[in-house]
Design a protein around this motif. Structure first.
Motif, mmCIF file in Angstrom:
data_model
loop_
_atom_site.group_PDB
_atom_site.id
_atom_site.type_symbol
_atom_site.label_atom_id
_atom_site.label_comp_id
_atom_site.label_asym_id
_atom_site.label_seq_id
_atom_site.Cartn_x
_atom_site.Cartn_y
_atom_site.Cartn_z
ATOM 1 N N ASP A 62 -1.150 -6.828 0.499
ATOM 2 C CA ASP A 62 -0.588 -5.516 0.167
ATOM 3 C C ASP A 62 0.680 -5.168 0.946
ATOM 4 O O ASP A 62 1.605 -4.592 0.398
ATOM 5 N N HIS A 63 0.753 -5.561 2.222
ATOM 6 C CA HIS A 63 1.868 -5.100 3.053
ATOM 7 C C HIS A 63 3.226 -5.675 2.637
ATOM 8 O O HIS A 63 4.231 -4.994 2.691
ATOM 9 N N ASN A 64 3.226 -6.959 2.277
ATOM 10 C CA ASN A 64 4.486 -7.668 2.012
ATOM 11 C C ASN A 64 4.879 -7.770 0.553
ATOM 12 O O ASN A 64 5.921 -8.333 0.246
ATOM 13 N N GLY A 106 -3.920 -4.292 -4.830
ATOM 14 C CA GLY A 106 -3.429 -3.005 -4.354
ATOM 15 C C GLY A 106 -3.620 -2.908 -2.856
ATOM 16 O O GLY A 106 -3.923 -3.910 -2.198
ATOM 17 N N ILE A 107 -3.448 -1.701 -2.323
ATOM 18 C CA ILE A 107 -3.621 -1.493 -0.882
ATOM 19 C C ILE A 107 -5.115 -1.615 -0.555
ATOM 20 O O ILE A 107 -5.942 -1.005 -1.245
ATOM 21 N N VAL A 108 -5.459 -2.388 0.475
ATOM 22 C CA VAL A 108 -6.879 -2.616 0.799
ATOM 23 C C VAL A 108 -7.704 -1.345 0.772
ATOM 24 O O VAL A 108 -8.824 -1.356 0.276
ATOM 25 N N HIS A 109 -7.148 -0.262 1.317
ATOM 26 C CA HIS A 109 -7.949 0.958 1.443
ATOM 27 C C HIS A 109 -8.060 1.738 0.128
ATOM 28 O O HIS A 109 -8.799 2.702 0.033
ATOM 29 N N VAL A 110 -7.290 1.327 -0.847
ATOM 30 C CA VAL A 110 -7.466 1.901 -2.184
ATOM 31 C C VAL A 110 -8.424 1.004 -2.964
ATOM 32 O O VAL A 110 -9.327 1.482 -3.653
ATOM 33 N N GLY A 127 -8.602 -5.525 9.640
ATOM 34 C CA GLY A 127 -7.562 -5.608 10.662
ATOM 35 C C GLY A 127 -6.452 -4.646 10.329
ATOM 36 O O GLY A 127 -5.322 -5.041 10.055
ATOM 37 N N ASP A 128 -6.794 -3.370 10.342
ATOM 38 C CA ASP A 128 -5.852 -2.341 9.926
ATOM 39 C C ASP A 128 -6.392 -0.993 10.373
ATOM 40 O O ASP A 128 -7.538 -0.657 10.073
ATOM 41 N N SER A 129 -5.565 -0.222 11.055
ATOM 42 C CA SER A 129 -6.088 0.997 11.667
ATOM 43 C C SER A 129 -6.540 2.041 10.638
ATOM 44 O O SER A 129 -7.389 2.871 10.934
ATOM 45 N N HIS A 130 -5.979 1.992 9.440
ATOM 46 C CA HIS A 130 -6.359 3.015 8.454
ATOM 47 C C HIS A 130 -7.659 2.722 7.718
ATOM 48 O O HIS A 130 -7.986 3.363 6.715
ATOM 49 N N THR A 131 -8.407 1.767 8.253
ATOM 50 C CA THR A 131 -9.745 1.485 7.728
ATOM 51 C C THR A 131 -10.636 2.725 7.828
ATOM 52 O O THR A 131 -11.639 2.847 7.119
ATOM 53 N N GLY A 345 3.331 7.522 -2.127
ATOM 54 C CA GLY A 345 2.534 6.301 -2.095
ATOM 55 C C GLY A 345 1.766 6.194 -0.800
ATOM 56 O O GLY A 345 1.548 7.198 -0.121
ATOM 57 N N SER A 346 1.305 4.990 -0.443
ATOM 58 C CA SER A 346 0.540 4.646 0.764
ATOM 59 C C SER A 346 -0.957 4.892 0.597
ATOM 60 O O SER A 346 -1.383 5.637 -0.295
ATOM 61 N N CYS A 347 -1.735 4.292 1.508
ATOM 62 C CA CYS A 347 -3.192 4.435 1.423
ATOM 63 C C CYS A 347 -3.645 5.865 1.685
ATOM 64 O O CYS A 347 -4.798 6.207 1.461
ATOM 65 N N THR A 348 -2.748 6.729 2.139
ATOM 66 C CA THR A 348 -3.098 8.132 2.324
ATOM 67 C C THR A 348 -3.077 8.885 0.994
ATOM 68 O O THR A 348 -3.968 9.682 0.704
ATOM 69 N N GLY A 407 1.389 -1.440 -3.713
ATOM 70 C CA GLY A 407 1.497 -2.086 -2.409
ATOM 71 C C GLY A 407 1.803 -1.041 -1.351
ATOM 72 O O GLY A 407 1.907 0.146 -1.655
ATOM 73 N N CYS A 408 1.955 -1.502 -0.119
ATOM 74 C CA CYS A 408 2.217 -0.569 0.987
ATOM 75 C C CYS A 408 3.635 -0.016 0.932
ATOM 76 O O CYS A 408 3.892 1.109 1.329
ATOM 77 N N SER A 409 4.554 -0.866 0.503
ATOM 78 C CA SER A 409 5.906 -0.424 0.209
ATOM 79 C C SER A 409 6.560 0.297 1.387
ATOM 80 O O SER A 409 6.468 -0.157 2.525
ATOM 81 N N MET A 410 7.161 1.440 1.120
ATOM 82 C CA MET A 410 7.952 2.128 2.139
ATOM 83 C C MET A 410 7.096 2.881 3.162
ATOM 84 O O MET A 410 7.632 3.581 4.015
ATOM 85 N N CYS A 411 5.769 2.707 3.097
ATOM 86 C CA CYS A 411 4.958 3.271 4.178
ATOM 87 C C CYS A 411 5.322 2.604 5.487
ATOM 88 O O CYS A 411 5.329 3.234 6.530
ATOM 89 N N LEU A 412 5.570 1.302 5.450
ATOM 90 C CA LEU A 412 5.974 0.622 6.681
ATOM 91 C C LEU A 412 7.112 -0.344 6.490
ATOM 92 O O LEU A 412 7.521 -1.005 7.445
ATOM 93 N N ALA A 413 7.655 -0.422 5.266
ATOM 94 C CA ALA A 413 8.894 -1.166 5.101
ATOM 95 C C ALA A 413 8.825 -2.612 5.546
ATOM 96 O O ALA A 413 9.716 -3.109 6.208
ATOM 97 N N SER A 429 3.027 9.251 3.278
ATOM 98 C CA SER A 429 2.293 8.284 4.100
ATOM 99 C C SER A 429 1.713 8.975 5.330
ATOM 100 O O SER A 429 1.586 10.192 5.376
ATOM 101 N N ASN A 430 1.384 8.199 6.343
ATOM 102 C CA ASN A 430 0.610 8.738 7.457
ATOM 103 C C ASN A 430 1.283 8.631 8.821
ATOM 104 O O ASN A 430 0.770 9.148 9.802
ATOM 105 N N ARG A 431 2.390 7.911 8.915
ATOM 106 C CA ARG A 431 3.025 7.743 10.224
ATOM 107 C C ARG A 431 4.509 8.050 10.148
ATOM 108 O O ARG A 431 5.202 7.531 9.285
ATOM 109 N N GLY A 435 11.412 4.437 13.342
ATOM 110 C CA GLY A 435 11.610 3.152 12.670
ATOM 111 C C GLY A 435 10.507 2.741 11.714
ATOM 112 O O GLY A 435 10.571 1.676 11.109
ATOM 113 N N ARG A 436 9.499 3.559 11.543
ATOM 114 C CA ARG A 436 8.360 3.162 10.729
ATOM 115 C C ARG A 436 8.765 2.788 9.294
ATOM 116 O O ARG A 436 8.312 1.806 8.733
ATOM 117 N N GLN A 437 9.634 3.610 8.705
ATOM 118 C CA GLN A 437 10.010 3.351 7.307
ATOM 119 C C GLN A 437 11.329 2.590 7.199
ATOM 120 O O GLN A 437 11.905 2.506 6.124
HETATM 121 S S1 SF4 Z 1 -0.852 2.753 6.401
HETATM 122 FE FE1 SF4 Z 1 0.734 2.046 5.047
HETATM 123 S S2 SF4 Z 1 1.017 -0.074 5.689
HETATM 124 FE FE2 SF4 Z 1 -0.962 0.544 6.491
HETATM 125 S S3 SF4 Z 1 -2.439 -0.021 4.916
HETATM 126 FE FE3 SF4 Z 1 -1.815 2.067 4.524
HETATM 127 S S4 SF4 Z 1 -0.175 1.898 3.041
HETATM 128 FE FE4 SF4 Z 1 -0.409 -0.087 3.991
#
Ligand code: SF4
Lengths: 466, 216
Positions: A62-64, A106-110, A127-131, A345-348, A407-413, A429-431, A435-437
């Motif tokens: 999802d990230h890349n 899609g994004i793992v958390h979706v 392996g992702d904090s937004h679990t 967008g983003s898992c949020t 995908g994660c897209s511009m949530c973390l670029a 997004s959530n952060r 430089g996050r985006q």
């Molecule tokens: S926070 Fe952003 S980069 Fe991390 S999983 Fe969610 S959408 Fe992807």
């Protein structure tokens, strides 16, 4: 003894506890993505180990992944290698994986909740904090590092110390135009980004119970931004309704047995929390972050705060740095902040209800000329299909938004979607870290409806008056 | 895992709170599928004046002279002194990989984010929590030539004047770090307990063990 929801799930998963209080905890499910797993698979390979229960895992890149022209593959060779490595590793170790071309990607958390891979009462890691997102379904779900990903693959367990119990109660009902995102940003504004460190937060109260399951995911998603590895919400009718018929949810007699067990997944009425925080839902307005940490947040009707008013010197310095980075002057009304880009967008906030909320604001209007790019990135292929079936894609495109692949897209670029230095973005997004985006990019976190309104107006506006 | 015994070194003062893992190692470096080579990119956006990319030769990049890692007097520090909530944000283990690769063995702060704190132990880094006043005092004392000695066995930090600060650490974590033990091998010693748990759980919650293969 009365137990909290966290106590119940924890106790059901302890295999053994050592004298110093660390417990070996059974992990029911693991989600895997391409960024935090290659070194874990490599570790297994080097040690000649096999996954303990391959089918307890589900992998998806999802990230890349690119969010347009996907048929052409991934242009960046390094990103491509990482995505290919994930698929290769999963095939080698027998782990189920959704490839980039799978319509369920899609994004793992979706993907996890959508497939019914996430179930109430389980322990789930990634392996992702937004679990923490998955706690919305009454699962104990938390992010881990790559060494722990390897440990779970090899043993289906983790060594952990139990966290403390915190309850965040949001009493009463929110007003119109105030969403799950505004609730959770208001909570973080109240307790701070470290307020939940060392705790598992259970979100409760009328305003939380009134949220849809998707809204609850938005809230639990950001538990980590309040410092808590896991957020939880009790199971109720809405949870069970959400899960019914999901591809990986139990069926038939097993479903009935599962539902009976899930009905117990709430804190006992007299359970004791180590800390309780209460917010009044009626006072929560649409929120906008002004700084480089999610706790730097104010209502849309407010002004950019003045560091001179802050007494704590470390905090004051942090505020000054943030304002400099964000290119903002204290006292500026939030509604005077003009934007360059808008990211929905983003898992949020990339589930179907988020897209519906944004589309409702956008319908029949046009993105302001001053906005260089406004984009909508659905959280998964299934969300995208659903949105297109409802005609939401047309509403966005007619207004001037770009409609992308999941995908994660511009949530973390990490893919091609990013901010250029100095560009200012309204993002769902959530952060909002520096430089996050994108290098030098400036992020303001908002709800989907607020982001949509900002795209139309070219600046922040109070969606309630829009 | 790298074992940890004791470290005597210069102290690098990084006077910021809420240092997040995006700042410790920006995302463009997360595309690597290796565990090593992240050290030159540690704190990349603060350390260099240009924008870092994974294949760059960092010795040729323009450095930010104001950033503490670039000050010659701290060039060989293995102990990082910082403020509260260090390591918040993303779970990326690339953050401790970058710190370890750079040579950091000890981080002292009033508090750490939970996931980061765990990740440190997996990579031979000792995170030490001291109360905010003590950290404040250390910030006032550090400077060129200031060294601390951190001894894990006795859980002590020895200051240049010989005075000693104690710190807490879980006994099991201490043991693993001291010996550099392989966590997975240790856990697999309990394989029978894990299987017994699974057998019990299969009775209680059979739906969790029904074969699920979403890919067929
Ligand atoms: S926070 Fe952003 S980069 Fe991390 S999983 Fe969610 S959408 Fe992807």
């Amino acid at each position: 003894m009365a137990k909290t929801l966290y106590d119940k799930i924890w106790d059901a998963h302890v295999i053994r506890t050592e004298e110093d209080g660390s417990s070996l905890l059974y992990i029911d499910r693991q989600l895997i993505h391409e960024v935090t797993s290659p070194q874990a698979f490599e570790g297994l390979r080097l040690a000649g180990r096999k996954p303990w229960r391959p089918e307890a895992n589900l992998a998806v890149a999802d990230h890349n992944v690119p969010t347009k022209d996907r048929a052409k593959g991934i242009a960046d060779p390094v990103s491509r290698l990482q995505v290919e490595t994930l698929e290769k590793n999963c095939r080698e170790f027998g782990i189920p994986v959704f490839s980039m071309s799978d319509h369920r990607q899609g994004i793992v958390h979706v993907v996890g909740p959508e497939e019914g891979f996430t179930l109430p009462g389980i322990t789930l890691v990634c392996g992702d904090s937004h679990t923490s997102t998955h706690g919305a379904l009454g699962a104990l779900a938390f992010g881990i590092g790559t060494s722990e990903v390897e440990h779970v693959l090899a043993t289906q367990t983790l060594w952990m110390k139990k966290a403390r119990n915190m309850q965040v109660r949001v009493e009463g009902r929110v007003g119109p135009g105030v969403t799950a995102k505004d609730i959770v940003l208001a909570i973080i504004g109240e307790i701070g980004t470290a307020g939940g460190t060392g705790y598992t937060i259970e979100f409760a109260g009328e305003a939380i119970a009134a949220l849809s399951v998707e809204g609850r995911m938005t809230v639990c998603n950001m538990a980590i931004e309040a410092g808590a590895r896991a957020g939880l919400i009790a199971v109720d009718d809405a949870t069970i309704e959400y899960l019914q018929g999901r591809p990986l949810a139990p069926k038939g007699a097993l479903w009935d047995r599962a539902v009976t067990a899930w009905r117990e997944l709430h804190s006992d009425p007299d359970a004791v929390f180590d800390q309780v925080v209460t917010l009044d839902a009626a006072t929560i307005e649409p929120q906008v972050t002004w700084g480089t940490s999610p706790e730097m947040v104010v209502p849309v009707s407010a002004r950019v705060p003045d560091p001179a008013q802050e007494k704590d010197p470390t905090k004051r310095k942090g505020m000054e740095r943030a304002l400099e980075y964000m290119g903002l002057t204290p006292g500026t009304p939030i509604e005077d902040i003009r934007l360059d880009k808008v990211f929905i967008g983003s898992c949020t906030n990339s589930r179907i209800e988020d897209l519906r909320a944004a589309a409702a604001v956008v319908k029949g209007r046009k993105v302001a000329d001053t906005i260089k790019l406004a984009m909508v990135v659905p959280g998964s292929g299934l969300v995208k299909e659903q949105a297109e079936a409802e005609g939401l894609d047309r509403i966005f495109k007619e207004a001037g938004f770009e409609w992308r692949d999941p995908g994660c897209s511009m949530c973390l670029a990490m893919n091609a979607d990013r901010l250029e230095p100095g560009e200012r973005c309204a993002s769902t997004s959530n952060r909002n870290f520096e430089g996050r985006q994108g290098y030098g990019g400036r992020t303001h976190l908002v709800s989907p409806a607020m982001a949509a309104a900002a795209a139309i107006a070219g600046r922040f506006v109070d969606v309630r008056k829009f | 895992m790298l074992a940890f015994d004791r470290v005597k070194s210069q102290v690098i003062p990084l006077d910021r709170a809420n240092v997040d893992t995006d700042a410790i190692i920006p995302k463009q470096f997360l595309k690597s599928i290796r565990r090593t080579g992240f050290g030159p990119f540690l704190f990349d956006e603060w350390r260099y004046l240009d924008r870092g990319e994974p294949d760059m030769d960092c010795s040729r990049r323009p450095k930010n002279p104001d950033f503490v890692l670039n000050k010659p007097e701290y060039a060989h520090g293995q102990i990082l002194l910082t403020r509260e909530n260090f390591g918040c944000g993303s779970s990326r283990e690339h953050a401790p990989w970058a710190l370890a690769d750079y040579g950091i063995r000890v981080i002292i702060a009033p508090s750490f984010a939970d996931i980061f704190y765990n990740n440190c132990f997996k990579n031979g880094i000792l995170p030490i929590v001291l109360d905010a006043d003590t950290v404040d005092r250390l910030f006032r004392e550090v400077g060129p030539g200031y060294e601390l000695e951190v001894v894990l066995e006795t859980q002590t930090i020895v200051k240049p004047d010989g005075s000693v600060i104690g710190f807490d650490i879980d006994p099991s974590r201490k043991e693993r770090l001291l010996k550099g033990l392989d966590d997975i091998a240790l856990t697999l010693a309990f394989a029978d307990d894990i299987r017994a748990y699974e057998a019990r759980r299969r009775e209680e919650a059979p739906w969790l063990f029904a074969p699920v293969d979403p890919c067929t």
